[in-house]
Motif scaffolding. Structure first.
Motif, PDB file in Angstrom:
ATOM      1  N   ALA A  62      36.364  17.162   2.148  1.00 24.21           N
ATOM      2  CA  ALA A  62      35.630  18.207   2.877  1.00 24.21           C
ATOM      3  C   ALA A  62      35.307  17.731   4.287  1.00 24.21           C
ATOM      4  N   ASN A  63      34.924  16.470   4.422  1.00 24.75           N
ATOM      5  CA  ASN A  63      34.625  15.893   5.729  1.00 24.75           C
ATOM      6  C   ASN A  63      35.874  15.857   6.606  1.00 24.75           C
ATOM      7  N   GLU A  64      37.008  15.471   6.032  1.00 20.17           N
ATOM      8  CA  GLU A  64      38.251  15.450   6.808  1.00 20.17           C
ATOM      9  C   GLU A  64      38.628  16.854   7.281  1.00 20.17           C
ATOM     10  N   HIS A  65      38.433  17.850   6.428  1.00 19.79           N
ATOM     11  CA  HIS A  65      38.675  19.234   6.858  1.00 19.79           C
ATOM     12  C   HIS A  65      37.766  19.591   8.037  1.00 19.79           C
ATOM     13  N   ARG A  66      36.500  19.198   7.947  1.00 20.78           N
ATOM     14  CA  ARG A  66      35.554  19.466   9.036  1.00 20.78           C
ATOM     15  C   ARG A  66      36.010  18.797  10.329  1.00 20.78           C
ATOM     16  N   LEU A  67      36.455  17.554  10.221  1.00 22.97           N
ATOM     17  CA  LEU A  67      36.868  16.807  11.410  1.00 22.97           C
ATOM     18  C   LEU A  67      38.115  17.399  12.065  1.00 22.97           C
ATOM     19  N   LEU A  68      38.954  18.035  11.278  1.00 21.33           N
ATOM     20  CA  LEU A  68      40.183  18.628  11.808  1.00 21.33           C
ATOM     21  C   LEU A  68      40.056  20.114  12.107  1.00 21.33           C
ATOM     22  N   ALA A  69      38.884  20.664  11.941  1.00 18.39           N
ATOM     23  CA  ALA A  69      38.682  22.105  12.124  1.00 18.39           C
ATOM     24  C   ALA A  69      38.976  22.569  13.551  1.00 18.39           C
ATOM     25  N   VAL A  70      38.983  21.666  14.502  1.00 15.31           N
ATOM     26  CA  VAL A  70      39.279  21.999  15.894  1.00 15.31           C
ATOM     27  C   VAL A  70      40.728  22.463  16.061  1.00 15.31           C
ATOM     28  N   PHE A  71      41.599  22.095  15.110  1.00 12.20           N
ATOM     29  CA  PHE A  71      43.016  22.432  15.187  1.00 12.20           C
ATOM     30  C   PHE A  71      43.363  23.623  14.300  1.00 12.20           C
ATOM     31  N   THR A  72      44.364  24.367  14.720  1.00  6.43           N
ATOM     32  CA  THR A  72      44.928  25.399  13.842  1.00  6.43           C
ATOM     33  C   THR A  72      45.775  24.685  12.786  1.00  6.43           C
ATOM     34  N   ALA A  73      46.160  25.412  11.749  1.00  6.14           N
ATOM     35  CA  ALA A  73      47.018  24.830  10.714  1.00  6.14           C
ATOM     36  C   ALA A  73      48.339  24.352  11.322  1.00  6.14           C
ATOM     37  N   THR A  74      48.889  25.114  12.239  1.00  7.92           N
ATOM     38  CA  THR A  74      50.144  24.731  12.896  1.00  7.92           C
ATOM     39  C   THR A  74      49.965  23.462  13.710  1.00  7.92           C
ATOM     40  N   GLU A  75      48.872  23.361  14.443  1.00 10.85           N
ATOM     41  CA  GLU A  75      48.607  22.151  15.230  1.00 10.85           C
ATOM     42  C   GLU A  75      48.425  20.938  14.321  1.00 10.85           C
ATOM     43  N   ARG A 125      42.957   7.295  23.870  1.00 10.27           N
ATOM     44  CA  ARG A 125      42.294   8.371  23.111  1.00 10.27           C
ATOM     45  C   ARG A 125      42.387   8.120  21.608  1.00 10.27           C
ATOM     46  N   LEU A 126      43.537   7.656  21.142  1.00  7.09           N
ATOM     47  CA  LEU A 126      43.654   7.336  19.721  1.00  7.09           C
ATOM     48  C   LEU A 126      42.684   6.228  19.328  1.00  7.09           C
ATOM     49  N   HIS A 127      42.585   5.221  20.167  1.00  4.45           N
ATOM     50  CA  HIS A 127      41.666   4.117  19.880  1.00  4.45           C
ATOM     51  C   HIS A 127      40.224   4.624  19.796  1.00  4.45           C
ATOM     52  N   ARG A 128      39.822   5.404  20.763  1.00  5.47           N
ATOM     53  CA  ARG A 128      38.459   5.947  20.773  1.00  5.47           C
ATOM     54  C   ARG A 128      38.225   6.869  19.579  1.00  5.47           C
ATOM     55  N   LEU A 129      39.211   7.706  19.272  1.00  6.62           N
ATOM     56  CA  LEU A 129      39.096   8.599  18.120  1.00  6.62           C
ATOM     57  C   LEU A 129      39.015   7.817  16.812  1.00  6.62           C
ATOM     58  N   ALA A 130      39.821   6.771  16.690  1.00  5.73           N
ATOM     59  CA  ALA A 130      39.810   5.975  15.462  1.00  5.73           C
ATOM     60  C   ALA A 130      38.427   5.378  15.216  1.00  5.73           C
ATOM     61  N   LEU A 131      37.808   4.869  16.259  1.00  7.62           N
ATOM     62  CA  LEU A 131      36.459   4.322  16.104  1.00  7.62           C
ATOM     63  C   LEU A 131      35.471   5.396  15.679  1.00  7.62           C
ATOM     64  N   ARG A 132      35.550   6.542  16.318  1.00  4.96           N
ATOM     65  CA  ARG A 132      34.646   7.651  15.998  1.00  4.96           C
ATOM     66  C   ARG A 132      34.896   8.173  14.584  1.00  4.96           C
ATOM     67  N   LEU A 133      36.173   8.323  14.220  1.00  2.00           N
ATOM     68  CA  LEU A 133      36.499   8.829  12.890  1.00  2.00           C
ATOM     69  C   LEU A 133      36.037   7.873  11.801  1.00  2.00           C
ATOM     70  N   THR A 134      36.176   6.573  12.042  1.00  2.00           N
ATOM     71  CA  THR A 134      35.703   5.602  11.060  1.00  2.00           C
ATOM     72  C   THR A 134      34.211   5.779  10.825  1.00  2.00           C
ATOM     73  N   ASP A 135      33.451   5.943  11.890  1.00  2.00           N
ATOM     74  CA  ASP A 135      32.005   6.178  11.751  1.00  2.00           C
ATOM     75  C   ASP A 135      31.735   7.425  10.914  1.00  2.00           C
ATOM     76  N   GLU A 136      32.472   8.491  11.183  1.00  2.00           N
ATOM     77  CA  GLU A 136      32.287   9.751  10.459  1.00  2.00           C
ATOM     78  C   GLU A 136      32.637   9.603   8.974  1.00  2.00           C
ATOM     79  N   LEU A 137      33.702   8.874   8.678  1.00  2.00           N
ATOM     80  CA  LEU A 137      34.123   8.685   7.290  1.00  2.00           C
ATOM     81  C   LEU A 137      33.144   7.809   6.528  1.00  2.00           C
ATOM     82  N   VAL A 138      32.718   6.727   7.156  1.00  2.00           N
ATOM     83  CA  VAL A 138      31.820   5.772   6.505  1.00  2.00           C
ATOM     84  C   VAL A 138      30.479   6.421   6.153  1.00  2.00           C
ATOM     85  N   GLN A 139      30.038   7.363   6.962  1.00  2.00           N
ATOM     86  CA  GLN A 139      28.780   8.064   6.654  1.00  2.00           C
ATOM     87  C   GLN A 139      28.863   8.780   5.313  1.00  2.00           C
ATOM     88  N   VAL A 140      30.001   9.382   5.036  1.00  2.00           N
ATOM     89  CA  VAL A 140      30.173  10.085   3.760  1.00  2.00           C
ATOM     90  C   VAL A 140      30.216   9.088   2.608  1.00  2.00           C
TER      91      VAL A 140
END
Length: 162
Positions: free
Chosen positions: A132-145, A29-44
């Motif tokens: 702002a993009n990183e905040h969007r990507l982490l919005a699925v989690f609560t602050a505690t999570e 899951r980390l590997h798959r997420l890392a690939l997806r997150l890189t795509d999301e970051l590079v777009q910005v």
């Protein structure tokens, strides 16, 4: 609904019940997420005309504070890339006028790479959008999570030397 990793794990558990495949629940899951997150970051970065390498160089220089300068060796250490990669990245930034290459003030022998005014303006805008993009990507989690996840990842990084 099972995700891809759950499906793969179930298949392996069926085919190789003698193996504990539970590490895949994290690693795959980390590997798959890392690939997806890189795509999301590079777009910005691309929205600002930057590639990943250029963003890294400009952000590294900017976070140093005035005069926003480092030697090529220091840039390599802080961006964790080879000297050849630093040279290529810096050359691309030089060509765009985002950095300048000069001599160090202390002894005049060494080189230093410094942000130009246009480079500083560019990275300030790009970094604001990046955060702002990183905040969007982490919005699925609560602050505690988010804090818990950050602590777990920090612990793991310390143990692996990452």
């Amino acid at each position: 609904m099972a995700d891809h990793v759950s499906t793969v794990m179930a298949q392996w558990e069926q085919e190789r019940p003698d193996l504990d495949v539970t590490p895949q629940a994290v690693i795959a899951r980390l590997h798959r997420l890392a690939l997806r997150l890189t795509d999301e970051l590079v777009q910005v970065y691309a929205q600002h005309g930057l590639g990943e390498g250029e963003f890294d160089v400009l952000a590294t220089l900017r976070r140093q504070g005035a005069p926003y300068a480092l030697t090529p060796k220091e840039l390599g250490e802080q961006t964790m890339v080879s000297s050849g990669a630093v040279t290529k990245r810096v050359d691309r930034c030089l060509a765009q006028g985002w950095v300048s290459r000069g001599r160090r003030d202390e002894d005049g022998r060494g080189r230093r790479i410094a942000l130009t005014e246009s480079g500083r303006e560019l990275i300030d805008a790009a970094f604001a959008d990046h955060i702002a993009n990183e905040h969007r990507l982490l919005a699925v989690f609560t602050a505690t999570e988010r804090r818990s996840l950050a602590r777990l990842l920090e612990k793991w990084a310390e143990q692996t030397g990452a």
